[in-house]
Design a protein around this motif. Structure first.
Motif, PDB file in Angstrom:
ATOM      1  N   TRP A   1      12.978  -7.562   9.566  1.00  0.00           N
ATOM      2  CA  TRP A   1      12.331  -7.208  10.821  1.00  0.00           C
ATOM      3  C   TRP A   1      12.605  -8.293  11.861  1.00  0.00           C
ATOM      4  O   TRP A   1      12.944  -9.430  11.527  1.00  0.00           O
TER       5      TRP A   1
ATOM      6  N   GLY B   1       9.258 -14.189  -0.141  1.00  0.00           N
ATOM      7  CA  GLY B   1       8.877 -14.265   1.260  1.00  0.00           C
ATOM      8  C   GLY B   1       8.872 -15.679   1.796  1.00  0.00           C
ATOM      9  O   GLY B   1       9.385 -15.958   2.896  1.00  0.00           O
TER      10      GLY B   1
ATOM     11  N   ASP C   1      15.092   6.425   1.591  1.00  0.00           N
ATOM     12  CA  ASP C   1      13.961   5.571   1.934  1.00  0.00           C
ATOM     13  C   ASP C   1      13.774   5.640   3.450  1.00  0.00           C
ATOM     14  O   ASP C   1      14.633   5.144   4.204  1.00  0.00           O
TER      15      ASP C   1
ATOM     16  N   ASP D   1       6.494 -10.738   4.310  1.00  0.00           N
ATOM     17  CA  ASP D   1       5.481  -9.931   3.618  1.00  0.00           C
ATOM     18  C   ASP D   1       6.112  -8.887   2.711  1.00  0.00           C
ATOM     19  O   ASP D   1       5.554  -8.560   1.649  1.00  0.00           O
ATOM     20  N   HIS D   2       7.268  -8.346   3.115  1.00  0.00           N
ATOM     21  CA  HIS D   2       7.919  -7.289   2.342  1.00  0.00           C
ATOM     22  C   HIS D   2       8.871  -7.829   1.266  1.00  0.00           C
ATOM     23  O   HIS D   2       9.429  -7.044   0.503  1.00  0.00           O
ATOM     24  N   LEU D   3       9.062  -9.151   1.236  1.00  0.00           N
ATOM     25  CA  LEU D   3       9.965  -9.722   0.233  1.00  0.00           C
ATOM     26  C   LEU D   3       9.213 -10.338  -0.950  1.00  0.00           C
ATOM     27  O   LEU D   3       9.827 -10.966  -1.818  1.00  0.00           O
TER      28      LEU D   3
ATOM     29  N   THR E   1       6.625 -10.412   9.051  1.00  0.00           N
ATOM     30  CA  THR E   1       6.683  -9.087   8.433  1.00  0.00           C
ATOM     31  C   THR E   1       7.772  -9.027   7.381  1.00  0.00           C
ATOM     32  O   THR E   1       7.593  -8.444   6.303  1.00  0.00           O
ATOM     33  N   THR E   2       8.894  -9.651   7.678  1.00  0.00           N
ATOM     34  CA  THR E   2       9.988  -9.688   6.693  1.00  0.00           C
ATOM     35  C   THR E   2       9.519 -10.378   5.418  1.00  0.00           C
ATOM     36  O   THR E   2       9.739  -9.871   4.305  1.00  0.00           O
TER      37      THR E   2
ATOM     38  N   LEU F   1      12.259   3.949   5.516  1.00  0.00           N
ATOM     39  CA  LEU F   1      12.313   2.659   6.200  1.00  0.00           C
ATOM     40  C   LEU F   1      13.709   2.390   6.754  1.00  0.00           C
ATOM     41  O   LEU F   1      13.860   1.828   7.848  1.00  0.00           O
TER      42      LEU F   1
ATOM     43  N   ALA G   1      15.401  -3.166   1.053  1.00  0.00           N
ATOM     44  CA  ALA G   1      15.074  -4.448   1.661  1.00  0.00           C
ATOM     45  C   ALA G   1      15.368  -4.353   3.150  1.00  0.00           C
ATOM     46  O   ALA G   1      16.248  -3.601   3.568  1.00  0.00           O
TER      47      ALA G   1
END
Length: 484
Positions: free
Chosen positions: A100, A114, A299, A108-110, A105-106, A301, A97
């Motif tokens: 950003w 989100g 990871d 979108d990735h959750l 963007t944060t 990321l 997790a």
């Protein structure tokens, strides 16, 4: 003649000195160590071309606080570098997790969380200055903006219980990792407040690293103090207030335990007993690594983040932090890791770079944290051990020897319980004044508490100017006023 003497040169002592010196007072500062800065020290440990931050490395509050906003670090040559990903949180199963700078963007990735993350952090980020000014106030004044209390109150209550409002483990762990910066019992109202403060700044003013290390902030503060006539004495531990001579004001950037040590029987018995009841929190154990390559996170990321939280799931973090509060040692403590060269490539030299790591442990823990943190990082970055060229550990107990303000390794200068947030260090309307005429407190043991924001010193200095010198309008802090 000296008008004001300041004992301790951490961020708050330095901030207080800036305010007083700019008001035209003759200010002297006293520091037991060979260099000033407290938690703002940067030095070479293993390789003269690679510097390590001895205490703090990441500075969300230096980018956000009212004191530093006006002081203007950028105009003084301190470049606060912003990572695209302020913090990341690797998980045992599944992708990491991350938060950003971009709220969108944060979200979108959750995934399904989100919209919840946006609904939680978005309004705070939109009113960030009001929120920060409220939380970094002296907690005795009415807030300037009406929005901040209404935004913070319901959100803090919703995240103060054991049941998280988030559905996914990624969002639950991401939020709880930030709450763990409170270094205390989880969950709680105090830790929820810390999470909201730090969490929303990731999407507003950011979680920056000063180019060249944290010591650059201390250097800028010292330069301004000296430019306005201040004097600094290092390598001298003040053991008694009498050593400071005839001064109109004394400001103590000290923990309550150290205040009792230097003031002793001068303090009324009731106040001294109240300071003795002040509670300290878990300790921090620190490891500095010199490595020959970036941390090999499983990871990729995670390798883009300025700060990495190692705690596993939300349930794991609650177990780790509450064990530290209860005095139970664990082998998998919550840890924070920073590879500064990710954001500041100049911190790497000759193929080598620093890695900064903290573990939250029991107060007074004597374990050498090098192997503890090496193994913790290795869990999420297989092969990290093979990159290590040299390492140095400082246990929680040793941190107190390094800086007596860190009682048992408590770098927060006191447990962040709800009571000690509002009654810090004792229950008084003016928490900066002591019963001794002319003696004031300005450390993180006063409101608004820990972090590199300078506001404890700023608030204390304003009281000193008003009460002792009749100055009601604080001086401007703009760098354009620096004398030639």
């Amino acid at each position: 003649m000296t008008d004001a003497a300041i004992v301790g040169t951490g961020p708050n002592g330095l901030a207080a000195a800036v305010v007083l010196a700019r008001a035209g007072l003759k200010v002297s500062l006293w520091e037991q160590a060979a260099t000033v800065g407290g938690g703002l020290r940067t030095t070479s440990l293993f390789d003269r071309d690679v510097v390590h931050d001895i205490c703090s490395a990441i500075h969300p509050m230096a980018a956000a606080s009212p004191f530093f906003r006006e002081f203007d670090l950028a105009a003084r040559g301190v470049d606060l570098l912003q990572p695209d990903i302020p913090y990341a949180h690797p998980l045992p199963d599944g992708p990491a997790a991350a938060a950003w700078r971009s709220l969108e963007t944060t979200a979108d990735h959750l995934g399904v969380d989100g919209r919840r993350w946006t609904g939680l952090m978005g309004p705070l980020a939109a009113h960030s200055r009001e929120v920060v000014d409220l939380l970094l106030s002296d907690q005795r004044s009415l807030p300037r903006g009406a929005a901040a209390p209404w935004l913070l109150g319901p959100r803090a209550l919703a995240h103060a219980g054991r049941r998280s409002p988030f559905r996914t483990e990624a969002a639950r762990a991401l939020f709880t990792g930030v709450a763990a910066h409170a270094v205390g019992r989880l969950p709680s109202l105090a830790s929820a407040g810390v999470a909201l403060m730090l969490g929303h700044t990731a999407h507003s003013t950011g979680w920056p690293l000063p180019a060249g290390g944290s010591g650059r902030i201390a250097e800028a503060l010292v330069a301004d103090i000296v430019a306005h006539g201040g004097t600094i004495h290092t390598g001298h531990r003040v053991r008694d207030l009498a050593e400071l001579g005839d001064v109109r004001a004394v400001l103590l950037d000290l923990s309550p335990a150290e205040i009792v040590r230097v003031a002793g029987d001068r303090l009324p018995a009731r106040y001294r007993r109240a300071l003795g009841r002040y509670r300290y929190g878990p300790g921090a154990a620190k490891a500095d690594f010199l490595v020959d390559s970036p941390v090999p996170w499983a990871d990729p990321l995670v390798g883009r983040a300025g700060t990495v939280h190692l705690g596993g799931t939300r349930a794991d973090i609650l177990r780790q932090e509450n064990a530290a509060v209860a005095g139970r040692a664990v082998t998998d403590p919550f840890a924070l890791v920073v590879d500064p060269a990710v954001t500041d490539p100049g911190r790497a030299a000759g193929g080598r770079r620093p890695v900064w790591a903290y573990a939250h442990v029991t107060n007074g823990d004597t374990r050498d944290p090098v192997d503890l943190l090496r193994r913790r990082i290795e869990q999420y970055a297989p092969g990290f051990s093979d990159t290590i060229v040299a390492a140095r550990g400082v246990s929680a107990a040793a941190y107190e020897a390094y800086n007596p303000n860190y009682v048992g390794g408590d770098i927060s200068a006191g447990a962040l319980t709800l009571r000690q947030v509002v009654a810090r260090p004792v229950a008084r309307w003016n928490p900066y004044a002591t019963p001794l005429p002319g003696v004031y407190l300005c450390s993180s043991a006063t409101p608004p508490g820990p972090s590199v924001h300078g506001m404890c010193g700023y608030h204390s200095a304003r009281h000193v100017l008003r009460d002792r010198f009749g100055v009601r309008t604080p001086p401007r802090l703009s760098p354009t006023l620096v004398r030639s």
